[in-house]
Design a protein around this motif. Structure first.
Motif, short mmCIF file in Angstrom:
data_model
loop_
_atom_site.label_atom_id
_atom_site.label_comp_id
_atom_site.label_asym_id
_atom_site.label_seq_id
_atom_site.Cartn_x
_atom_site.Cartn_y
_atom_site.Cartn_z
N VAL A 58 0.85 -1.19 0.00
CA VAL A 58 0.00 0.00 0.00
C VAL A 58 0.89 1.25 0.00
O VAL A 58 1.85 1.33 0.78
N ASP A 88 2.28 4.70 0.94
CA ASP A 88 2.19 5.41 2.22
C ASP A 88 1.68 6.83 2.07
O ASP A 88 1.11 7.39 2.99
N LYS A 136 -4.06 6.52 5.01
CA LYS A 136 -4.41 5.77 6.22
C LYS A 136 -3.60 4.48 6.22
O LYS A 136 -3.44 3.85 5.17
N ASP A 137 -3.13 4.09 7.38
CA ASP A 137 -2.47 2.78 7.48
C ASP A 137 -3.59 1.75 7.72
O ASP A 137 -4.18 1.70 8.81
N ILE A 138 -3.88 0.98 6.68
CA ILE A 138 -5.03 0.06 6.75
C ILE A 138 -4.81 -0.98 7.85
O ILE A 138 -5.70 -1.24 8.67
N LEU A 139 -3.61 -1.53 7.88
CA LEU A 139 -3.33 -2.60 8.84
C LEU A 139 -3.35 -2.10 10.28
O LEU A 139 -3.83 -2.78 11.19
N GLY A 149 0.52 -9.38 8.80
CA GLY A 149 1.06 -8.30 7.97
C GLY A 149 2.30 -8.75 7.24
O GLY A 149 2.84 -9.84 7.51
N PHE A 150 2.74 -7.95 6.30
CA PHE A 150 4.00 -8.18 5.61
C PHE A 150 4.94 -7.04 5.94
O PHE A 150 4.49 -5.93 6.21
N LEU A 194 8.46 -5.44 4.20
CA LEU A 194 9.55 -5.49 3.21
C LEU A 194 10.62 -4.53 3.70
O LEU A 194 10.38 -3.32 3.80
N LYS A 245 1.16 -2.52 15.11
CA LYS A 245 -0.10 -2.73 14.40
C LYS A 245 -0.95 -3.83 15.04
O LYS A 245 -1.94 -4.27 14.47
N1 CTP Z 1 0.13 -1.32 5.17
C1 CTP Z 1 -1.15 -0.89 5.23
N2 CTP Z 1 -1.47 0.41 4.95
C2 CTP Z 1 -0.52 1.29 4.63
C3 CTP Z 1 0.83 0.86 4.58
C4 CTP Z 1 1.13 -0.45 4.86
O1 CTP Z 1 -2.04 -1.70 5.52
N3 CTP Z 1 -0.85 2.54 4.37
C5 CTP Z 1 0.44 -2.72 5.52
C6 CTP Z 1 1.07 -3.52 4.39
O2 CTP Z 1 0.10 -4.16 3.60
C7 CTP Z 1 1.94 -4.51 5.14
C8 CTP Z 1 2.30 -3.78 6.42
O3 CTP Z 1 1.37 -2.72 6.57
O4 CTP Z 1 1.21 -5.66 5.49
C9 CTP Z 1 3.69 -3.21 6.45
O5 CTP Z 1 3.89 -2.43 5.32
P1 CTP Z 1 5.28 -1.72 5.05
O6 CTP Z 1 5.16 -0.88 3.80
O7 CTP Z 1 6.41 -2.73 5.12
O8 CTP Z 1 5.45 -0.83 6.32
P2 CTP Z 1 4.89 0.55 6.74
O9 CTP Z 1 4.01 0.33 7.91
O10 CTP Z 1 4.30 1.26 5.57
O11 CTP Z 1 6.20 1.26 7.24
P3 CTP Z 1 7.49 1.75 6.40
O12 CTP Z 1 7.02 1.99 4.98
O13 CTP Z 1 7.89 2.97 7.10
O14 CTP Z 1 8.50 0.64 6.52
#
Ligand code: CTP
Length: 402
Positions: free
Chosen positions: A280, A282, A308-311, A325-326, A328, A344
Motif C-alpha cells: 500500500v 504510504d 491511512k495505514d489500513i493494517l 502483515g508483511f 519489506l 499494528k
Molecule cells: N500497510 C497498510 N497500509 C498502509 C501501509 C502499509 O495496511 N498505508 C500494511 C502492508 O500491507 C503490510 C504492512 O502494513 O502488510 C507493512 O507495510 P510496510 O510498507 O512494510 O510498512 P509501513 O508500515 O508502511 O512502514 P514503512 O514503509 O515505514 O517501513
C-alpha cells in the motif's frame, strides 16, 4: 477449482444395473480434473462394456488378474496404492458382503483389500436386499472400518418396486466426495481476507504514484487458501495476475489506497483471518489535478499527504480476527518487522528482505522469515511463491489451532 483436481481415482464397478450410470460418473470426475482408473468385476461387464468405460476414462479397464491375450499380470497392490481415493459404485450387496469379510476372489476386491486410502462406496440394490439385516450389518462393518458410505436414494428401482436402494446419481456421488474432501481441509469454511498488489495514487488523469508490486505473492496465498478449503475474498490493487480456475474466490479490484481501505474495512467483520500482502502506498498527492499537468517550470514539487495505514486500523479495531502483515525491509530487518508487529497489533508478520537474492516484487520466488506475537521466529529458504504461500498458511494454521 475442484478439490478433486489432479486426484487419482480407482473406480470399482460391480455387477448391478446402476453400472450404466458409471459412464456419466467417469465423465464428471474427468471434468473435475481427476485421473480415473476403472476396475470391473466379472459380473459388471454384463451391464456395461469395458470398451465404453475405457474410452471415457482414457485408460485401459482392468477386469481380471491375468490378461488372457498378453499373459500379463495386473498388480492389485499397485492399483490400490497409486490411488488417492477408491470409489466403489455401484456397490452391490454381494460385493459389500465380500468387502466386509475380506474375500478377494476378483481383481476389484483384491484392490479394495490392499487399499490404505479412503474408500467411498455407493450401495445399489433392490429395497428388500438393502433392508436385509445382513446387508445392513455389512455396511455398518465397512463404516466402522473407516469406509465412507454414499447413501442410496429412495425411488423407482429396476425391479419396478419403489424404495430405498437406488444408487446415488453421478452428480450426487461427485458432490458427496468433494464435500467430504473439503471438510478434511485445513481451512474448511474459514473466511480469509487477502490483499495483493500495489496501490496507485493519482496525480492527474494520466499519472500516478505507484510501486513495483506484481501482486503474485497475495494471489498465490489466495489460490492456496482456496485449495485448502477457505472462503477467500481477495482485494487487489492494479496488477496483471489472473485467477482462472478459481471461480470461488471473490476478487475485488481497487486502485488507490483509499479504495483498498474501504473494501478491506467493509469485509473485516466477516473475516476469520486477514493477510495484508498488498504494497500500500504510504503517501498520496494532496490534490489531484482534474486536467493533465503541463511541464512548465524546471523543477516541480508535489505536496503529499499520508495515507491511512489500513493494517494499523485493523489492529486497533480487532475482534477475533487473526491478523497477518508483511514487512519489506532493507536493513535491521527483524527489528523493524517486530516493531510493525507490535505497533499494528498483529498476530504474525511475514518478513522479506530486499538484501536476499530472489526475494521481493519482481521474482517468482521469495525468502521469508515469520515472526509472531509470542516471540517465535521461523526462517525459510528461498522458494517459489506458491511454496511460500503454503508455508505462510501452514504457519497460520498451527497458530490458530493452539
Ligand atoms: N500497510 C497498510 N497500509 C498502509 C501501509 C502499509 O495496511 N498505508 C500494511 C502492508 O500491507 C503490510 C504492512 O502494513 O502488510 C507493512 O507495510 P510496510 O510498507 O512494510 O510498512 P509501513 O508500515 O508502511 O512502514 P514503512 O514503509 O515505514 O517501513
Amino acid at each position: 477449482m475442484s478439490v478433486l483436481e489432479g486426484k487419482k481415482i480407482v473406480l470399482i464397478v460391480t455387477g448391478g444395473i446402476a453400472a450404466y450410470k458409471t459412464a456419466s460418473l467417469i465423465r464428471l470426475l474427468i471434468k473435475r480434473g481427476c485421473k480415473v482408473q476403472v476396475i470391473m468385476t466379472p459380473e459388471a461387464i454384463n451391464f456395461i462394456t469395458p470398451l465404453t468405460l475405457s474410452t471415457l476414462s482414457n485408460n485401459p479397464v482392468y477386469t481380471q488378474f491375468f490378461d488372457g491375450k498378453t499373459g500379463e499380470w495386473t498388480s492389485h497392490v499397485d492399483l490400490a496404492l497409486q490411488a488417492d481415493y477408491i470409489v466403489v459404485a455401484p456397490a452391490t450387496s454381494n460385493t459389500l458382503s465380500k468387502m466386509a469379510s475380506a474375500e478377494a476372489d476378483n481383481l476389484a476386491l483384491a484392490t479394495y483389500l490392499s487399499a490404505k486410502n479412503i474408500v467411498f462406496f455407493a450401495p445399489a440394490m433392490d429395497l428388500d436386499m438393502y433392508k436385509n439385516p445382513y446387508n445392513k450389518e455389512n455396511i455398518e462393518k465397512l463404516i466402522q472400518k473407516g469406509d465412507i458410505c454414499i447413501p442410496p436414494n429412495k425411488g423407482e428401482l429396476a425391479s419396478g418396486l419403489e424404495g430405498e436402494g437406488r444408487m446415488a446419481e453421478p452428480e450426487e456421488i461427485v458432490n458427496f466426495i468433494e464435500n467430504f474432501i473439503r471438510k478434511e481441509l485445513l481451512f474448511y469454511k474459514k473466511k480469509i481476507l487477502i490483499t495483493a498488489g500495489p496501490t496507485y495514487e493519482p496525480i492527474d488523469p494520466v499519472r500516478f504514484i505507484g510501486n513495483h508490486s506484481s501482486g503474485k505473492m497475495g494471489f498465490e496465498i489466495a489460490k492456496v487458501a482456496e485449495k485448502l478449503g477457505a472462503e477467500v475474498t481477495l482485494i487487489s490493487g492494479p496488477c496483471n495476475q489472473k485467477l482462472s480456475n478459481y471461480s470461488s474466490i471473490l476478487r475485488i479490484d481497487v486502485i488507490s489506497s483509499e479504495e483498498m481501505y474501504k473494501a478491506v474495512d467493509a469485509h473485516y467483520q466477516w473475516a476469520d483471518i486477514v493477510i495484508m500482502a498488498a504494497a500500500v502506498a504510504d503517501y498520496r498527492p494532496k490534490t489531484v489535478s482534474k486536467i493533465k499537468i503541463k511541464k512548465e517550470e524546471d523543477s516541480f514539487s508535489l505536496p503529499l499527504i499520508k495515507n491511512k495505514d489500513i493494517l494499523l486500523h485493523l489492529g486497533n479495531t480487532k475482534d477475533n480476527q487473526f491478523l497477518v502483515g508483511f514487512a519489506l525491509e532493507t536493513n535491521d530487518e527483524e527489528n523493524n518487522a517486530l516493531k510493525k508487529l507490535q505497533k499494528k497489533n498483529l498476530d504474525m508478520i511475514v518478513l522479506n528482505s530486499l538484501r536476499d537474492d530472489g526475494a521481493g516484487f519482481s521474482y517468482d520466488t521469495n525468502k521469508i522469515t515469520i515472526l509472531d506475537k509470542q516471540g517465535n521466529i521461523e526462517y525459510f529458504d528461498l522458494q517459489t511463491k506458491e511454496k511460500v504461500a503454503v508455508n505462510i498458511l501452514n504457519s497460520i494454521h498451527v497458530r490458530i489451532k493452539t
